[in-house]
Design an enzyme around this catalytic site. Sequence first.
Site, PDB file in Angstrom:
ATOM      1  N   THR A 189     -29.003 -22.724  20.273  1.00 21.47           N
ATOM      2  CA  THR A 189     -29.870 -23.304  19.245  1.00 21.47           C
ATOM      3  C   THR A 189     -30.936 -24.062  20.011  1.00 21.47           C
ATOM      4  O   THR A 189     -30.669 -24.581  21.088  1.00 21.47           O
ATOM      5  CB  THR A 189     -29.112 -24.282  18.324  1.00 21.47           C
ATOM      6  N   ARG A 217     -22.525 -15.443   7.603  1.00 27.10           N
ATOM      7  CA  ARG A 217     -22.271 -16.843   7.997  1.00 27.10           C
ATOM      8  C   ARG A 217     -23.585 -17.549   8.374  1.00 27.10           C
ATOM      9  O   ARG A 217     -24.412 -17.013   9.099  1.00 27.10           O
ATOM     10  CB  ARG A 217     -21.304 -16.855   9.177  1.00 27.10           C
ATOM     11  N   GLY A 219     -24.916 -21.396   9.764  1.00 22.47           N
ATOM     12  CA  GLY A 219     -24.471 -22.678  10.320  1.00 22.47           C
ATOM     13  C   GLY A 219     -25.294 -23.845   9.814  1.00 22.47           C
ATOM     14  O   GLY A 219     -25.907 -23.796   8.748  1.00 22.47           O
ATOM     15  N   ASP A 220     -25.327 -24.899  10.603  1.00 25.06           N
ATOM     16  CA  ASP A 220     -25.994 -26.146  10.193  1.00 25.06           C
ATOM     17  C   ASP A 220     -27.505 -26.108  10.352  1.00 25.06           C
ATOM     18  O   ASP A 220     -28.226 -26.850   9.677  1.00 25.06           O
ATOM     19  CB  ASP A 220     -25.453 -27.319  11.016  1.00 25.06           C
ATOM     20  N   THR A 240     -27.405 -29.401  17.509  1.00 26.66           N
ATOM     21  CA  THR A 240     -26.846 -28.155  18.036  1.00 26.66           C
ATOM     22  C   THR A 240     -25.355 -28.351  18.244  1.00 26.66           C
ATOM     23  O   THR A 240     -24.917 -29.448  18.572  1.00 26.66           O
ATOM     24  CB  THR A 240     -27.506 -27.753  19.365  1.00 26.66           C
ATOM     25  N   GLY A 241     -24.584 -27.304  18.019  1.00 28.71           N
ATOM     26  CA  GLY A 241     -23.140 -27.406  18.231  1.00 28.71           C
ATOM     27  C   GLY A 241     -22.365 -26.712  17.136  1.00 28.71           C
ATOM     28  O   GLY A 241     -22.853 -25.777  16.509  1.00 28.71           O
ATOM     29  N   THR A 242     -21.147 -27.189  16.912  1.00 27.09           N
ATOM     30  CA  THR A 242     -20.224 -26.583  15.953  1.00 27.09           C
ATOM     31  C   THR A 242     -20.788 -26.772  14.545  1.00 27.09           C
ATOM     32  O   THR A 242     -20.534 -27.784  13.883  1.00 27.09           O
ATOM     33  CB  THR A 242     -18.855 -27.296  16.049  1.00 27.09           C
TER      34      THR A 242
END
Length: 322
Positions: A189, A217, A219-220, A240-242
């Site tokens: 990201t 899917r 993400g954030d 950025t991340g999970t």
Amino acid sequence: MADTEDTEMPDAANLQWSLAIHGGAGSMKPGRFSAEEDAAFIAGLAAALDAGAAVLAGGGTAMDAVVAAVAVLEDDPQFNAGRGSVFAFEGHNEMDAAVMDGATRAAGAVAGTTCIRNPVRAARAVMEQTPHVMLSHEGANRFGVESDVEQADPEWFATPHRRAQWEEFRAKGERGDGAWFDTDLKYGTVGAVALDSHGHVAAATSTGGLTGKRWGRVGDTPVIGAGTYADDRGCAVSATGTGEVFIRIAAAHEINARMRMLGETAQQAADAVMSEVGALGGEGGVIFAAPDGSAGFAFNTPGMFRGRSNSEGLRETAIYAG
Ligand code: ASP
């Protein structure tokens, strides 16, 4: 309070601005990449930083600066956004991006695009040309064509390196030790946040998501308040991340809420929210830029591709913690 527009262009030497960028956070430690690879990552970050800084130093807006910086990172195949995005389960690239303007809290986002060269520009077009905030998948692709943002063929996005990562992911699945998606095989990201010389902040984030993601899917990154947020009363944030954890705690908005309601600085609020991300099993980081001129990072991974610069002459890039 009414919005005011600066009508006179201030003297360039007196402009006050700041900028921070990221190219993803992850498990990278010194020695993980060769010296040449480290240098290439740093050069990519520096190019994006300089693109954003040039806009701000010329008296341009935070929105123009963050879009310019993110578009450079999207075009750089080293980073997981635009060209060089990771592969989704079916073997193609699906990209997400968002922008938000701290002065007006206008926002735009796209999710699951497959043929827009710079998803960040499509996100900005959603903000500026439609009454909507988020468009997704086929509809977002069609909007890209109708709004005249530059198109690209699937081959533009698909690099051999990312294809190899996807093949490894699929092989693992066939051996029976596969996962929902692969969090080891990506770095990911990109984002930028800025304060401009008019006192306004803006944020932009763009990603290819996770290797092996499926079922549409998202993400954030394109979720306003999760991976991207900007408010002149707080700060601009790009994460950025999970992604699932950043969505669950509305991370980027939570940083803003802590600043407004607890009186925390952007750094304090970012650190607190990253602890919460960690407590829920999430990993990654955020960058922020606030109207007081502060711009920085908070991350709970061993590394984060990052950089920042400001009107005081700061210009730094880094990969590893410390
Ligand atoms: N946050 C991104 C997502 O969940 C991925 C990443 O930053 O590594 O799509």
